[in-house]
Write a protein that holds these residues in place. Structure first.
Motif, PDB file in Angstrom:
ATOM      1  N   THR A   1      31.408  40.148  31.416  1.00 15.36           N
ATOM      2  CA  THR A   1      32.115  39.288  30.475  1.00 15.36           C
ATOM      3  C   THR A   1      32.530  40.099  29.262  1.00 15.36           C
ATOM      4  O   THR A   1      32.216  41.291  29.158  1.00 15.36           O
ATOM      5  CB  THR A   1      31.238  38.089  30.061  1.00 15.36           C
ATOM      6  OG1 THR A   1      32.033  37.128  29.368  1.00 15.36           O
ATOM      7  CG2 THR A   1      30.081  38.517  29.171  1.00 15.36           C
ATOM      8  N   ARG A   2      33.251  39.472  28.360  1.00 13.67           N
ATOM      9  CA  ARG A   2      33.684  40.120  27.123  1.00 13.67           C
ATOM     10  C   ARG A   2      32.649  39.908  26.021  1.00 13.67           C
ATOM     11  O   ARG A   2      31.966  38.871  25.986  1.00 13.67           O
ATOM     12  CB  ARG A   2      35.021  39.536  26.663  1.00 13.67           C
ATOM     13  CG  ARG A   2      36.228  39.955  27.471  1.00 13.67           C
ATOM     14  CD  ARG A   2      37.448  39.124  27.095  1.00 13.67           C
ATOM     15  NE  ARG A   2      37.715  39.140  25.670  1.00 13.67           N
ATOM     16  CZ  ARG A   2      38.635  39.918  25.071  1.00 13.67           C
ATOM     17  NH1 ARG A   2      39.371  40.747  25.800  1.00 13.67           N
ATOM     18  NH2 ARG A   2      38.827  39.865  23.769  1.00 13.67           N
TER      19      ARG A   2
ATOM     20  N   GLY B   1      36.694  39.322  35.875  1.00 15.62           N
ATOM     21  CA  GLY B   1      37.163  38.325  34.926  1.00 15.62           C
ATOM     22  C   GLY B   1      36.223  38.272  33.738  1.00 15.62           C
ATOM     23  O   GLY B   1      35.473  39.210  33.474  1.00 15.62           O
ATOM     24  N   THR B   2      36.260  37.169  33.017  1.00 19.22           N
ATOM     25  CA  THR B   2      35.341  36.943  31.899  1.00 19.22           C
ATOM     26  C   THR B   2      34.467  35.770  32.289  1.00 19.22           C
ATOM     27  O   THR B   2      34.808  34.599  32.040  1.00 19.22           O
ATOM     28  CB  THR B   2      36.123  36.658  30.599  1.00 19.22           C
ATOM     29  OG1 THR B   2      37.028  37.735  30.354  1.00 19.22           O
ATOM     30  CG2 THR B   2      35.180  36.516  29.410  1.00 19.22           C
TER      31      THR B   2
ATOM     32  N   CYS C   1      39.705  35.013  31.371  1.00 20.71           N
ATOM     33  CA  CYS C   1      40.127  35.985  30.354  1.00 20.71           C
ATOM     34  C   CYS C   1      41.013  35.302  29.305  1.00 20.71           C
ATOM     35  O   CYS C   1      42.042  34.711  29.658  1.00 20.71           O
ATOM     36  CB  CYS C   1      40.884  37.141  30.999  1.00 20.71           C
ATOM     37  SG  CYS C   1      39.853  38.158  32.088  1.00 20.71           S
TER      38      CYS C   1
ATOM     39  N   PHE D   1      41.004  38.134  36.415  1.00 21.57           N
ATOM     40  CA  PHE D   1      41.508  37.458  35.219  1.00 21.57           C
ATOM     41  C   PHE D   1      40.859  36.100  34.945  1.00 21.57           C
ATOM     42  O   PHE D   1      41.204  35.443  33.961  1.00 21.57           O
ATOM     43  CB  PHE D   1      43.030  37.269  35.284  1.00 21.57           C
ATOM     44  CG  PHE D   1      43.798  38.560  35.405  1.00 21.57           C
ATOM     45  CD1 PHE D   1      43.780  39.490  34.385  1.00 21.57           C
ATOM     46  CD2 PHE D   1      44.540  38.830  36.543  1.00 21.57           C
ATOM     47  CE1 PHE D   1      44.483  40.673  34.487  1.00 21.57           C
ATOM     48  CE2 PHE D   1      45.257  40.012  36.652  1.00 21.57           C
ATOM     49  CZ  PHE D   1      45.232  40.937  35.621  1.00 21.57           C
TER      50      PHE D   1
ATOM     51  N   CYS E   1      32.842  36.604  24.161  1.00 22.35           N
ATOM     52  CA  CYS E   1      32.680  35.375  24.953  1.00 22.35           C
ATOM     53  C   CYS E   1      31.225  35.163  25.348  1.00 22.35           C
ATOM     54  O   CYS E   1      30.924  34.557  26.382  1.00 22.35           O
ATOM     55  CB  CYS E   1      33.572  35.428  26.197  1.00 22.35           C
ATOM     56  SG  CYS E   1      35.342  35.414  25.823  1.00 22.35           S
TER      57      CYS E   1
ATOM     58  N   CYS F   1      45.098  46.359  31.581  1.00 26.72           N
ATOM     59  CA  CYS F   1      44.459  45.660  32.693  1.00 26.72           C
ATOM     60  C   CYS F   1      45.450  45.170  33.743  1.00 26.72           C
ATOM     61  O   CYS F   1      46.470  44.553  33.443  1.00 26.72           O
ATOM     62  CB  CYS F   1      43.660  44.472  32.159  1.00 26.72           C
ATOM     63  SG  CYS F   1      42.581  43.738  33.395  1.00 26.72           S
TER      64      CYS F   1
ATOM     65  N   GLN G   1      43.972  43.579  36.986  1.00 27.67           N
ATOM     66  CA  GLN G   1      42.808  43.307  37.810  1.00 27.67           C
ATOM     67  C   GLN G   1      43.137  43.087  39.285  1.00 27.67           C
ATOM     68  O   GLN G   1      42.353  43.465  40.161  1.00 27.67           O
ATOM     69  CB  GLN G   1      42.052  42.087  37.272  1.00 27.67           C
ATOM     70  CG  GLN G   1      41.186  42.386  36.070  1.00 27.67           C
ATOM     71  CD  GLN G   1      39.973  43.223  36.421  1.00 27.67           C
ATOM     72  OE1 GLN G   1      39.510  43.209  37.547  1.00 27.67           O
ATOM     73  NE2 GLN G   1      39.468  43.957  35.458  1.00 27.67           N
TER      74      GLN G   1
ATOM     75  N   ARG H   1      45.384  38.997  28.099  1.00 25.75           N
ATOM     76  CA  ARG H   1      45.661  40.038  29.084  1.00 25.75           C
ATOM     77  C   ARG H   1      45.646  41.372  28.345  1.00 25.75           C
ATOM     78  O   ARG H   1      46.545  41.675  27.571  1.00 25.75           O
ATOM     79  CB  ARG H   1      47.014  39.798  29.758  1.00 25.75           C
ATOM     80  CG  ARG H   1      47.371  40.808  30.841  1.00 25.75           C
ATOM     81  CD  ARG H   1      46.494  40.639  32.075  1.00 25.75           C
ATOM     82  NE  ARG H   1      46.616  39.348  32.713  1.00 25.75           N
ATOM     83  CZ  ARG H   1      47.474  39.067  33.697  1.00 25.75           C
ATOM     84  NH1 ARG H   1      48.267  40.011  34.157  1.00 25.75           N
ATOM     85  NH2 ARG H   1      47.519  37.861  34.224  1.00 25.75           N
ATOM     86  N   CYS H   2      44.630  42.189  28.583  1.00 22.13           N
ATOM     87  CA  CYS H   2      44.491  43.454  27.865  1.00 22.13           C
ATOM     88  C   CYS H   2      45.607  44.416  28.259  1.00 22.13           C
ATOM     89  O   CYS H   2      46.137  44.363  29.373  1.00 22.13           O
ATOM     90  CB  CYS H   2      43.127  44.082  28.156  1.00 22.13           C
ATOM     91  SG  CYS H   2      41.751  43.054  27.605  1.00 22.13           S
TER      92      CYS H   2
END
Length: 352
Positions: free
Chosen positions: A115-116, A82-83, A32, A29, A119, A39, A41, A35-36
């Motif tokens: 990563t996302r 995480g991101t 992030c 996380f 981002c 998910c 994690q 919180r999807c």
């Protein structure tokens, strides 16, 4: 009709994954922004959510040292969970400092992070490349706008495609992670996602079939009856087709399903979880490949099949459940030969 046989040859990978072994460092996380819904994690990675970064990096350094002691050879360090590009700069700096030391000492030869898509910035990518990073994996999950909205991802397909382009423009390889079966994703949408990822220049793919994990928003949706996960047969068929699309493009699928971690099985409420999902998918893909080649050759049955040894473990499927389908094509232990070649070749009888 002539009794002469028809011979066909098809390329097949001698190593399903290839490349350096990946040494993952999980940062659950971290960075992030949301919180999807699917998910969890700390469960998916087998790591406590509250573990401080210094302890995580110390453990990673110890694992690298142990590999050196055992002369295991260099690996690829990977920051997952995480991101990465959205973490505070001091956290990124600490992670990248460890990577630079490992690169300098020869413990690793490459670095990647995940990563996302929303981002990714040119500045963050430039910092990664300067620090020795060669691959950025994007948790795209899907390029379909309706599916992304249903899963509350917070970006659209155009943003995901733009992120792929940004990664490649920065001189980095772009990995794409997809989640077949998440809310809004049908098998047809998943295969379209695979094609879009390949067209966007993905250097590798990961397929993570959507599972319902305890404590997630998706678990509440499942309990309320508003989400139904894909059945196992649908999952294996879709992933096999996606795997073949990637193979045809010479792009490796480096993960099929979540890695087994302590506590994961107990946390799964529903969904296509299988301890040997990767082998099942490749077994189905292999059968489908040979069946199509047989049809294209205008043949009725295979009289002799040569298959590469690396597929020996998955060829017949779990508990030999594909043996009957192979037999319908003429393939039995008596008509199968294992070879050291990275191709499938066969002789088949013409259609009557």
């Amino acid at each position: 009709m002539s009794s002469a046989t028809i011979t066909f040859s098809l390329p097949w990978p001698d190593r399903p994954h290839g490349g350096l072994p990946i040494l993952p460092v999980f940062l659950p996380f971290s960075g992030c922004p949301v919180r999807c819904i699917f998910c969890a994690q700390h469960i998916q990675t087998g790591q406590r959510e509250s573990m401080p970064l210094s302890a995580i990096l110390d453990q990673a350094a110890q694992r690298l040292s142990l590999r050196r002691t055992r002369q295991a050879g260099p690996a690829e360090l990977a920051f997952f969970g995480g991101t990465f590009t959205a973490m505070p700069e001091e956290m990124q700096a600490a992670c990248l400092a460890l990577a630079r030391r490992a690169l300098h000492e020869g413990d690793i030869r490459a670095l990647r992070c995940s990563t996302r898509p929303d981002c990714v910035t040119p500045e963050a990518l430039a910092r990664l490349r300067t620090s020795g990073c060669s691959t950025v994996e994007l948790g795209v999950q899907s390029f379909d706008n309706a599916a992304l909205s249903a899963a509350r991802r917070g970006y659209d397909g155009a943003r995901a495609l733009a992120a792929c382009a940004q990664v490649r423009t920065a001189g980095l390889r772009c990995g794409v992670q997809l989640m077949p079966g998440m809310p809004g994703v049908t098998p047809e949408i998943f295969l379209r996602d695979v094609r879009r990822a390949l067209d966007a220049g993905a250097s590798c793919l990961r397929f993570y079939p959507c599972l319902v994990l305890r404590g997630t928003e998706l678990a509440r949706m499942y309990a309320a009856g508003s989400f139904i996960p894909w059945p196992m047969d649908v999952t294996v068929d879709a992933l096999a087709e996606g795997w073949l699309l990637a193979r045809a493009a010479h792009v490796p699928v480096i993960r099929l399903g979540l890695a087994p971690e302590a506590g994961l099985n107990a946390a799964i409420m529903a969904g296509p979880a299988h301890p040997a999902l990767g082998a099942e998918v490749q077994a189905r893909a292999l059968l489908r490949t040979v069946r199509r080649a047989l049809a294209e050759a205008g043949a009725s049955r295979i009289t002799l099949l040569h298959a590469p040894r690396p597929v020996q473990g998955c060829f017949w499927g779990n508990k030999r459940h594909l043996a009957r389908e192979w037999a319908a094509l003429g393939v039995t232990p008596a008509t199968l030969r294992w070879t050291d070649e990275a191709i499938i070749s066969g002789e088949c009888a013409p259609e009557a």
